[in-house]
Design a protein around this motif. Structure first.
Motif, mmCIF file in Angstrom:
data_model
loop_
_atom_site.group_PDB
_atom_site.id
_atom_site.type_symbol
_atom_site.label_atom_id
_atom_site.label_comp_id
_atom_site.label_asym_id
_atom_site.label_seq_id
_atom_site.Cartn_x
_atom_site.Cartn_y
_atom_site.Cartn_z
ATOM 1 N N MET A 12 0.828 -1.206 0.000
ATOM 2 C CA MET A 12 0.000 0.000 0.000
ATOM 3 C C MET A 12 0.868 1.264 0.000
ATOM 4 N N ALA A 15 -0.557 7.451 2.458
ATOM 5 C CA ALA A 15 -1.692 8.361 2.242
ATOM 6 C C ALA A 15 -1.174 9.720 1.771
ATOM 7 N N THR A 71 6.790 -0.728 -5.728
ATOM 8 C CA THR A 71 5.847 -1.764 -5.288
ATOM 9 C C THR A 71 6.300 -3.087 -5.872
ATOM 10 N N LYS A 82 -6.481 0.137 -7.009
ATOM 11 C CA LYS A 82 -7.859 0.635 -6.977
ATOM 12 C C LYS A 82 -7.857 2.103 -6.516
ATOM 13 N N GLU A 129 -15.214 4.564 -8.984
ATOM 14 C CA GLU A 129 -14.102 3.684 -8.571
ATOM 15 C C GLU A 129 -13.532 2.995 -9.813
ATOM 16 N N SER A 131 -10.218 0.451 -11.315
ATOM 17 C CA SER A 131 -9.215 -0.519 -10.849
ATOM 18 C C SER A 131 -8.583 -1.220 -12.042
ATOM 19 N N ASP A 170 -9.022 9.942 -3.946
ATOM 20 C CA ASP A 170 -8.849 9.347 -2.625
ATOM 21 C C ASP A 170 -7.522 8.592 -2.589
ATOM 22 N N ASP A 171 -7.077 8.211 -1.400
ATOM 23 C CA ASP A 171 -5.828 7.458 -1.277
ATOM 24 C C ASP A 171 -5.863 6.194 -2.152
ATOM 25 N N GLU A 173 -5.189 2.449 -3.298
ATOM 26 C CA GLU A 173 -5.062 1.162 -2.618
ATOM 27 C C GLU A 173 -4.419 0.135 -3.569
ATOM 28 N N VAL A 175 -3.674 -4.060 -3.393
ATOM 29 C CA VAL A 175 -3.871 -5.268 -2.600
ATOM 30 C C VAL A 175 -3.458 -6.501 -3.419
#
Length: 761
Positions: A12, A15, A71, A82, A129, A131, A170-171, A173, A175
């Motif tokens: 992750m 932020a 990453t 995402k 959203e 992704s 937004d932050d 993500e 995963v």
């Protein structure tokens, strides 16, 4: 599986509230510009939809946002990136997940997809959203496939479209969603996770090897698809094939932990090809001594050239076995016998060569040779096309000169003749189901100790096992069944043969052989034939019978014992002698036939269980034992149990040596032969010469060449009744057949004597 949990890997990004100095407006690599202090970016601590977010104005044609941290992307891992985003004002852009692929030495990995699907923002204030999934393998749902070269990425997004619009992000993500792809993460390693493509074109061999290196005791999964392996691949873990592989003939698939036929059949999606590649691996892999068919049936559309399946080997001499299954021939023209006729010249002084062979290029190695003066089971062992010469496995007995020969190339399910030599190879617990389409096995031209154990050779069209050279040296055939395709045929119409052997030391033990023309032809010496049941009868009244066992060597040094010889006979011949007249050597010698059950039914009266067939003059018996056998004929008597076939020549009985023919039993056999032969002779009228006639009781019609004893049974008297105690002397080889003995007394006497005569000295 989740690497965040299992290996503590941090995926992750931080932020936005932690600062914008780690967020790049470029590709995210060290030294690229960041959004820290940029006039078009700011952190918004409070938003109605996001607790904290990045407000960003689009000023470039492609506005990039990349995390400058690396990453990690590990083989077998799949990461979902995402983002939640909304348009605030100005022109409405489109948005997509984007990243920069990094590899060895922090270099860029080119040629891979680095953007996800594009989504258009269509209204202000609506939270959208987006992704995308990035991973090493081309799995379903993976948007960015990076292969094994990429080891990390700078993850983020792109704004594209018209400039001037303002969005809030937004932050981000990231995963690990690998568990969505692997059904059993604790036991399977998927080759696609290591870069395998499965398009039938890309060389996936490196990916297979990499998966094997990473398996660490787990199974390897080859998922649906066609995977091309351009190089030899060795997998040291168990492997499961849902897809198939293709590879060049000379490259190998070595499955050391899944070495069995079902796995190879699944791997290649074809039983026949899977069998060939499994055999290739068997010959090239030191980890396994046998190929287990696992009870499966292998269907063959045509002959299998066993050497062509292993192009890197022309000879082999390490023990290997094919076991436990069935190999079956399917109907097709590939099994058709190839017949060629050609003129050639034979010189007995070069007894295994045909020279000046016309049309030699079309004559296959391994073809059966037929012609005038050619014995049975003579094959082409090799050829020299340039010299116009064929090398044969055996000499010809009466073919001197030039003639037209016929060459028949039978087709065999398993053809080993392409090897120059093959030793210590075996087949165990396998049925070779020929279905009357083909023959079963053709041996290599050289080699030793081929073994067949607990096998069935079922319904071969022409031959069960053919030896075209010395690849039969020391052959072992034990506990097998040879089931003829000609059972419904009368004996005279049959042509098939169970096996032939050219070299020495054959062992044929405890086999069952049904209704071939011949069970076996043994041309070498030092053979053991024991415990077999071979039968060849038919329903023809007074019918003919053929040889079950043919011995084609005069000095055969062979033991034939404890067999059930049923409606056939043992034939001893010298038909593979290029100069069949006896000039030197031991002649017909060193044969033991003991304790066999010999039975015939409804046969011609001249049928016999033991037949000697000399092809030249001057031959004789020299060391032969026939004892403990049970000779029985049913549905009619036969003349005798043994005879000489004089089609070509007779034996010279003036030279018989060391013949023991005793302890046998006879039922419905007219001549109760023995050697030594004990005879009672009663002389009713006084005479100085008593002629003792053995009738037909001397073996093979031999001569009376010796007398072991003469003893009077009661008084020997003159015509007047006076007793005499003088002994006679014997004159041998009397009568037209030279089988009688004359006992000569000093005066005319009468009485009864028991005499033991013999055909040898």
């Amino acid at each position: 599986m989740n690497k965040v949990i299992t290996e503590g890997i941090v995926l992750m990004p931080p932020a936005f509230s932690d600062g914008l100095d780690v967020w790049s407006s470029g590709d995210g690599t060290p030294g690229s510009d960041t959004y820290d202090g940029a006039i078009n970016a700011a952190f918004v601590p409070a938003d109605a939809d996001f607790s904290g977010c990045l407000e960003l104005q689009k000023t470039d044609s492609t506005q990039q946002l990349r995390h400058m941290g690396q990453t990690p992307l590990l083989p077998g891992c799949y990461l979902q990136i995402k983002v939640r985003i909304k348009a605030v004002s100005g022109a409405l852009p489109s948005v997509r997940i984007a990243a920069w692929a990094g590899g060895s030495g922090n270099g860029h990995v080119g040629g891979v997809v680095e953007t996800g699907p594009t989504t258009s923002l269509t209204s202000y204030g609506e939270v959208v959203e987006i992704s995308a999934i990035v991973g090493t393998g081309a799995r379903g749902g993976v948007d960015m496939t990076w292969g094994r070269s990429a080891s990390y990425g700078h993850m983020g997004l792109d704004l594209i479209g018209a400039n001037g619009g303002v969005v809030r992000v937004d932050d981000i993500e990231i995963v690990d969603i690998t568990s969505a792809y692997l059904r059993d993460m604790l036991s399977l390693v998927d080759v696609t996770d290591f870069g395998a493509v499965g398009d039938g074109v890309t060389n996936d061999a490196p990916a297979f090897e990499a998966a094997d290196d990473a398996a660490d005791g787990r199974r390897i999964l080859v998922p649906a698809g066609e995977f091309y392996l351009g190089d030899t691949v060795s997998l040291n873990h168990q492997v499961v094939f849902e897809g198939t592989v293709t590879m060049p003939t000379d490259e190998m698939l070595l499955l050391t932990k899944s070495f069995d036929f079902p796995t190879y059949a699944a791997a290649f999606g074809n039983e026949e090809l899977g069998f060939k590649k499994a055999f290739q691996a068997l010959i090239n892999n030191a980890d396994h001594d046998s190929l287990d068919l696992a009870g499966r049936k292998v269907s063959l559309s045509g002959p299998v050239d066993m050497q062509a399946a292993v192009p890197n080997k022309t000879s082999y001499a390490t023990r290997r076995v094919i076991r436990n299954g069935q190999i079956e021939a399917q109907s097709g023209a590939a099994w058709d016998t190839e017949t060629v006729t050609s003129q050639a010249t034979y010189d007995p002084s070069d007894s295994r060569t045909l020279s000046s062979v016309a049309n030699i290029a079309n004559i296959p190695v391994g073809a059966l040779v037929e012609g005038s003066g050619v014995g049975r089971e003579v094959y082409v062992k090799s050829k020299n096309t340039g010299a116009g010469e064929l090398t044969l496995n055996a000499p010809l007995y009466d073919a001197a000169g030039t003639q037209v020969f016929t060459f028949k190339d039978f087709k065999y399910m398993l053809d080993f003749s392409g090897f120059s030599a093959l030793s210590k190879f075996g087949i165990a617990e396998v049925e070779l189901q020929c279905n009357s389409y083909c023959s079963a096995i053709r041996l290599s031209p050289a080699g030793s100790v081929f073994s067949l154990e607990h096998c069935f050779i079922s319904r071969p069209k022409d031959r069960g096992i053919s030896s075209i050279g010395t690849g039969c040296q020391g052959i072992l055939v034990d506990n097998c069944q040879f089931l003829s395709a000609e059972e419904a045929e009368d004996v005279s119409d049959r042509s098939s043969l169970g096996l032939n052997v050219n070299a020495n030391d054959a062992k044929l033990r405890n086999n069952r052989i049904t209704k071939f023309r011949h069970f076996a032809l043994l041309a070498g010496g030092n053979n053991t034939v024991a415990g077999n049941h071979f039968f060849q009868g038919d329903s023809v009244a007074g019918g003919v019978r053929t040889a079950g066992l043919i011995l084609a060597s005069t000095y055969c040094s062979t033991t034939i014992s404890d067999n059930y010889i049923d409606n056939c006979f043992i034939e001893w011949t010298n038909e593979q002698d290029p100069t069949p007249d006896f000039d030197t050597g031991f002649s017909f010698s060193s044969l033991s036939i003991t304790d066999n059950v010999c039975l015939s039914g409804d046969v011609a009266p001249w049928f016999s269980y033991i037949v000697i067939k000399p092809h030249g003059t001057g031959h004789f018996l020299n060391g032969v034992t026939v004892s403990g056998n049970k000779f029985r004929s049913i549905n009619g008597n036969i003349d005798r149990a043994e005879r000489v076939d004089t089609s070509f020549s007779d034996l010279d009985f003036s030279r018989s040596k060391n013949v023991f023919f005793a302890g046998n039993t006879y039922h419905n056999v007219d001549a109760l032969v023995a050697n030594p032969l004990r005879i009672r002779h009663e002389q009713s009228s006084a005479a100085t010469t008593w002629t003792v006639d053995p009738g037909n009781a001397l073996p093979f019609g031999g001569r009376s060449r010796g007398v072991d004893s003469v003893i009077a049974l009661g008084a020997i008297t003159t015509s007047g009744g006076s007793s005499r105690h003088a002994m006679p002397y014997a004159e041998l080889e009397q009568g037209s057949a030279k089988d009688q003995v004359d006992l000569v007394w000093e005066e005319a006497v009468r009485g009864e004597v028991q005499l033991t005569m013999r055909i040898d000295k």
